[in-house]
Design an enzyme around this catalytic site. Structure first.
Site, PDB file in Angstrom:
ATOM      1  N   ASN A 333       0.827  -1.211   0.000  1.00 37.41           N
ATOM      2  CA  ASN A 333       0.000   0.000   0.000  1.00 37.41           C
ATOM      3  C   ASN A 333       0.862   1.262   0.000  1.00 37.41           C
ATOM      4  OD1 ASN A 333      -2.326  -1.510   0.014  1.00 37.41           O
ATOM      5  ND2 ASN A 333      -2.711  -1.295   2.196  1.00 37.41           N
ATOM      6  N   ARG A 667     -12.619  -2.932 -14.022  1.00 36.38           N
ATOM      7  CA  ARG A 667     -11.451  -3.787 -13.826  1.00 36.38           C
ATOM      8  C   ARG A 667     -11.904  -5.237 -13.865  1.00 36.38           C
ATOM      9  NH1 ARG A 667      -7.360  -0.446 -11.868  1.00 36.38           N
ATOM     10  NH2 ARG A 667      -8.064   1.326 -10.629  1.00 36.38           N
ATOM     11  N   ARG A 697      -6.885   3.383 -13.227  1.00 37.56           N
ATOM     12  CA  ARG A 697      -5.480   3.515 -12.838  1.00 37.56           C
ATOM     13  C   ARG A 697      -4.795   2.165 -12.681  1.00 37.56           C
ATOM     14  NH1 ARG A 697      -2.815   7.738 -10.067  1.00 37.56           N
ATOM     15  NH2 ARG A 697      -4.556   9.003 -10.779  1.00 37.56           N
ATOM     16  N   HIS A 727     -17.325   4.335 -13.515  1.00 38.49           N
ATOM     17  CA  HIS A 727     -17.016   3.466 -12.390  1.00 38.49           C
ATOM     18  C   HIS A 727     -18.197   2.576 -11.997  1.00 38.49           C
ATOM     19  CE1 HIS A 727     -16.150   2.762  -7.959  1.00 38.49           C
ATOM     20  NE2 HIS A 727     -15.020   2.378  -8.528  1.00 38.49           N
ATOM     21  N   TYR A 760     -13.028  -9.344  -1.845  1.00 40.36           N
ATOM     22  CA  TYR A 760     -13.762  -8.114  -1.541  1.00 40.36           C
ATOM     23  C   TYR A 760     -15.190  -8.454  -1.141  1.00 40.36           C
ATOM     24  CZ  TYR A 760     -10.095  -5.583  -4.152  1.00 40.36           C
ATOM     25  OH  TYR A 760      -8.912  -5.060  -4.590  1.00 40.36           O
ATOM     26  N   ARG A 856     -14.395   2.303   5.744  1.00 40.01           N
ATOM     27  CA  ARG A 856     -13.168   1.521   5.853  1.00 40.01           C
ATOM     28  C   ARG A 856     -11.921   2.377   5.770  1.00 40.01           C
ATOM     29  NH1 ARG A 856     -12.522  -0.944   0.905  1.00 40.01           N
ATOM     30  NH2 ARG A 856     -10.954   0.637   0.480  1.00 40.01           N
ATOM     31  N   HIS A 884     -16.012  -3.587   1.032  1.00 42.41           N
ATOM     32  CA  HIS A 884     -16.124  -2.844  -0.224  1.00 42.41           C
ATOM     33  C   HIS A 884     -17.560  -2.454  -0.554  1.00 42.41           C
ATOM     34  CE1 HIS A 884     -15.423  -2.357  -4.704  1.00 42.41           C
ATOM     35  NE2 HIS A 884     -14.390  -1.715  -4.205  1.00 42.41           N
TER      36      HIS A 884
END
Length: 1021
Positions: A333, A667, A697, A727, A760, A856, A884
């Site tokens: 991260n 994605r 990204r 998105h 997730y 989160r 998520h």
């Protein structure tokens, strides 16, 4: 020769160990088994370092007969480590012990000089005499880092759905090859049979438990009746004496317990106050509270989240290898944080943004101010990572039989074997690069590990400088089970970086190697796009990807023992003039994949979890018939993605009555079955339209490849909208039925990616509601053509109506509270920083609305501020899975409304992205969402409560033994709440979903005239 080069952990929130009968290839081992994940961008995403559980048959060559054993291969994450190499005579005795973090006493002494902290030496556990000569004590003082991954991540930066493609993915092939060598024909069957047997035994045990509970209930009822009769016959005085005696015993035991146990300490993250942030904000007015950097800073809030991820590695109650994985997640991260967030600050600094800031310092910090605060926080985090690795994880790994040896401690014949390995497998792919007037400084890629070599030419006694870059696809650790006679050393490894360092004489023939030091570089991944002026969006992204390979450097990590003149030379060559850009660590190399063989039931990893088929989708059912009977809400990873969302797309592809399929893809994974189904549908003559977001990204290159593949199959492909990222997660299927065309839709909170769906936690809604179908149809007209939709029937769509609708819903709760009606709001998302939404929540709190925020990652709200946010509670959950969901609840005077979708309450989501949120109207689906909210707000194992000072305190211990405001569950059962309080949210939901699916399976097995018919779902349930 004094070595200095090695590395230790990095990889991401790996998906939790897959079902033992399923092989998941480790994509560059997110972070991390399971992990979440603390993955993948978080404000955005987190979990993914790969735990790959595969069946393995081991043959022991003894005089006994061969035995089969079921084992699992755990691919841990990267460990960053290193040391230095020096051939001077004065340091020859220290050469190998300092290499790659296997320190000798002298190196430990030098470590204390470098870090200005004392490091306690770790006691060496006892070993069997047989291995005594082969094993050495290890104290790998290293840092966890990521060398790139093509696996789902616990991404934690700006993009919540990052699937991670910071590197070219070469390590995927390495990890896949290593895993496939372990799996032989028939081994998956062995695991599947064992799992089936265990499941049958569990079902029988549950039936027995139910019978026992029923019998016990009846017995208690009879006993209660008898006891009542007896008590009626007793005198009131006797009853009083018995009660007094019982109370006396209880008080005595309680006093004894209180005196013998000291109260647990508070667990707070970050462990220290973050520099620049104000802890006491009572004196700040509402306007400043919403916008001031001294109250909330995005970068520091993200680092606070990563502290909570790191705590999973510090927590001794987390299984050992999972702790290693979360340590890797926290380091990976940081890699992404520097690429994106620090890169953006560097770009602002270069553009002179600080000269444009005219507000008072409390309101806005300059980029330079933020970079200094970030550097202080990161250095403290790195020190904590090293301490965790050195003092906790490495000694524990040695106790479990995992040995990481110093090259210098190897026998001569082992060194010779490794030298041959170097000649055959490493030397051909390594390129020594001289740096002098005739050889410019070489190209060094992003997150690349390299060796800085200082040499002496014996002919003229001059010193030379060279670079050796280690290819990212090279396996980082070499097992010392070099042949069949050394199988007992299969879990004993030496770093490949040490092998390279100790054989540099073969790369620099005739030269004397004075020293060799590992270093690692990070490049800026933040880009400035001018989409409005682009003639071709795809061409613009292609050029951008080419430029990113040569983007400016933003970070240099060097070995603790690297001389200052070498650091200065590297800094100058890389264009890093600020000392805050250089981070000194005790060695940097990375462990890409450490194949450790464990038993399937090993306590070192989380209990394997196999996602279950939704009760309504069990059996050989027509998914369209099931959807027509009512909406289906699936929750991953508890419900199987394969037998729900993936099955929906594949069924549409194969159904001759389906005439059109439309989808958005943000994605997905490389071998995506969703992509394959869309290609098949187009080739069969169906109308297929797909919006592939090429601006996602780190997934730009991959998505462009998917777009080309879909175009070649005959799909109509759009590459996104100018100025916006698409998105939302939507799939639309149009089917010809008896009464005409019917539209089926899937709306979700997560990506169409089977791999991230196993890590997730997301919701997905399958529906054929006509209004939803018409709304999604209008949405695709906007995405693929020219269409302006003023309002939608049910959907909330950003950047159009969503923010205004949420504001309206909050204002309705404020009005209800002021009128004396019950009013409450629950928001569960990944990040919350939008000024408008934050200010409205403060207003709601001041009006008396009860507000629960389950966030989160980053969060702008400060709870518990007198007269402002006393009615607000902020909870963050970090655990096995990456949280998520984006779900919302509004009390509405008892007529509760629920919403679910792809949008966080962040400015970028509400204004710069195409997002979709849908209302939930099916009663059973409402209950499931409420149950999840109840469980989140009752988690006292993995839950964190934000304090008024902005720091987070772990629930269930210390002064947070009980939460400041107890949540009263509305839908969750008492059993679920008890499990969640004791073992955490994810364990509780796994048990609940598994039990419901087993009960549904029993019902299906008893159908058709009462005869029992056995069958299996696609996921083996």
């Amino acid at each position: 020769m004094r070595s200095g080069a090695d590395s230790l952990v990095s990889r991401l929130w790996e998906p939790p160990p897959p079902p033992p009968h399923t092989l998941l290839t480790a994509g560059r081992l997110p972070c991390s088994s399971s992990t979440p994940s603390c993955s993948s961008s978080t404000s955005g995403e987190l979990w993914s370092c790969k735990l790959v559980v595969v069946p393995h048959v081991q043959h022991q060559h003894h005089h006994h007969h061969h035995q089969q054993q079921l084992q699992s291969v755990f691919w841990t994450t990267r460990l960053l480590r290193g040391g230095s190499v020096n051939t001077s005579s004065s340091s020859s005795q220290r050469s190998c012990s300092s290499r790659l973090g296997f320190p000798s006493d002298s190196l430990l002494h030098r470590r204390s000089n470098c870090s200005q902290q004392q490091t306690t030496k770790t006691p060496t556990p006892s070993r069997s005499p047989r291995r005594e000569q082969q094993h050495t004590s290890i104290a790998l003082n290293g840092l966890v880092h990521h060398a790139a991954a093509d696996s789902p991540l616990f991404h934690t930066l700006d993009d919540p759905d990052a699937g991670k493609a910071m590197h070219n993915g070469s390590a995927v092939a390495t990890a896949t090859t290593a895993a496939s060598t372990v799996v032989a024909n028939g081994r998956q069957t062995v695991v599947a049979e064992r799992l089936q047997q265990q499941e049958q035994e569990q079902e029988e045990e549950e039936e027995e438990e139910e019978e026992e509970e029923q019998h016990k209930s009846e017995k208690q009822k009879v006993s209660s009746q008898v006891l009542q009769r007896k008590r009626r016959g007793k005198s009131r005085k006797l009853q009083q004496q018995e009660e007094e005696a019982a109370n006396s015993v209880t008080e005595h035991l309680k006093a004894k317990l209180d005196s013998s146990s000291s109260p647990p300490e508070n667990v707070v993250m970050p462990p220290q106050k973050q520099v620049g942030l104000e802890a006491d904000v009572k004196h700040i007015d509402l306007k400043d509270l919403v916008v001031a950097d001294s109250v909330y800073n995005k970068e520091l809030s993200w680092l606070a989240f990563n502290w909570r991820v790191l705590h999973m590695a510090l927590d001794v109650q987390t299984p050992l290898f999972e702790r290693l994985r979360f340590l890797a997640i926290s380091a990976r991260n940081l890699d992404e944080f520097f690429c994106k967030r620090v890169g953006a600050l560097k770009r602002q600094e270069a553009a002179g943004v600080e000269n444009l800031i005219t507000q008072q310092r409390r309101m806005a910090w300059t980029p330079q101010h933020q970079l200094k605060n970030v550097a202080r926080e990161v250095r403290l985090m790195v020190e904590t990572q090293i301490k965790c690795l050195m003092q906790d994880l490495l000694p524990a790994l040695k106790k479990e039989g995992l040995n990481l040896l110093d090259y210098n401690k190897l026998h001569h014949h082992q060194k010779e074997q490794l030298r041959q390995y170097f000649k055959s497998s490493l030397e051909p792919i390594l390129t020594p690069l001289a740096v002098d007037p005739g050889h410019p400084f070489p190209f060094i890629g992003n997150l690349t590990l390299s060796i800085a070599v200082v040499l002496r030419d014996p002919y003229d006694d001059t010193l030379q400088f060279a670079i050796v870059s280690i290819p990212s696809g090279v396996q980082r650790w070499k097992s010392l089970a070099l042949d069949n006679d050394h199988e007992y050393m299969q879990n004993t490894f030496v770093s490949v970086d040490q092998i390279i360092t100790n054989n540099l004489d073969l790369l620099f023939g005739g030269m004397e190697i004075k020293s060799a030091h590992m270093f690692r570089t990070t490049r800026n991944a933040d880009v400035a796009r001018n989409e409005e002026e682009a003639e071709d969006l795809l061409e613009m992204i292609t050029d951008e990807m080419r430029e990113l390979r040569f983007a400016p450097f933003v970070r240099l990590e060097v070995d603790c023992e690297m001389p200052q003149d070498v650091i200065q030379r590297l800094s100058n060559e890389l264009g890093l003039s600020n000392k805050d850009d250089v981070y000194t660590v005790l060695g940097i190399a990375d462990l890409d994949s450490l194949p450790v063989k464990l038993g399937v039931d090993s306590p070192l990893i989380f209990t394997p979890w196999s996602p279950k088929t939704h009760p309504r989708l069990q059996g050989s059912v027509d998914i369209f018939d099931v959807i027509r009977k009512g909406d289906i809400l699936v929750q991953h990873p508890y419900h199987s993605f394969v037998t729900s969302t993936q099955h929906f797309v594949e069924a549409a592809s194969n159904d001759p009555r389906v005439v059109a399929i439309k989808a958005t893809l943000y994605r997905t994974n490389n071998d995506s079955p969703v992509i394959s189904a869309l290609v098949k549908a187009a080739e069969s003559g169906k109308q297929v339209a797909v919006l592939v977001e090429v601006k996602a990204r780190f997934d730009e290159v991959r998505n462009m490849g998917f777009a080309q593949m879909l175009e070649d199959a005959g799909c109509n492909v759009a590459y996104g909208l100018v100025g916006l990222k698409t998105h939302c997660k939507c799939i639309m299927v149009v089917r010809q039925e008896e009464n005409g065309l019917r539209t089926y839709v899937h709306l979700g909170t997560g990506n169409y990616n089977p791999r991230t769906a196993s890590v997730y936690s997301d919701f997905g809604l399958l529906s054929c509601n006509p209004d939803l179908g018409m709304d999604v149809t209008d949405l695709f007209k906007y995405l693929t053509g020219y269409h302006r939709q003023v309002a939608y029937r049910k959907l909330l769509v950003a950047p159009g109506t969503m923010r205004c609708e949420f504001v309206r819903l909050i204002e309705r709760e404020i009005a209800n509270a002021r009128a004396g009606h019950p009013a409450s709001i629950v928001v569960k998302c990944n990040g919350l920083d939008d000024h408008v939404m934050v200010e409205k929540l403060y207003e709601a709190s001041m009006a008396g609305v009860i507000v629960d925020c389950i966030v989160r990652g980053i969060c702008r709200i400060r709870p518990g501020v007198p007269n402002v946010s006393e009615n607000i509670r902020v909870v963050s959950i970090v655990g096995r899975f990456l949280e998520h969901h984006r779900i919302f609840r509004f009390e509405n005077r008892g007529k509760v409304e629920y919403y679910m979708g792809s949008a966080d309450w962040m400015t970028r989501n509400l204004t710069r992205r195409v997002e979709v949120v849908t209302p939930i109207e099916d009663e059973s689906s409402k209950q499931e969402i409420q149950e999840t909210m109840d469980a989140c707000l009752c988690d006292q194992r993995r839950g964190w409560e934000m304090r008024p000072d902005g720091r987070y305190q772990l629930l269930g211990v210390g002064s947070m033994k009980k939460p400041p405001r107890k949540h009263i569950p509305e839908a969750a059962s008492a059993r679920l709440i008890t499990t969640v309080e004791e073992m955490g949210l994810h364990v509780g939901l796994m048990e609940t979903v598994a039990k419901r699916c087993r009960k549904a399976k029993k019902v299906n097995l008893r159908k058709k005239d009462g005869s029992v018919q056995k069958w299996k779902n696609k996921d083996g349930n």
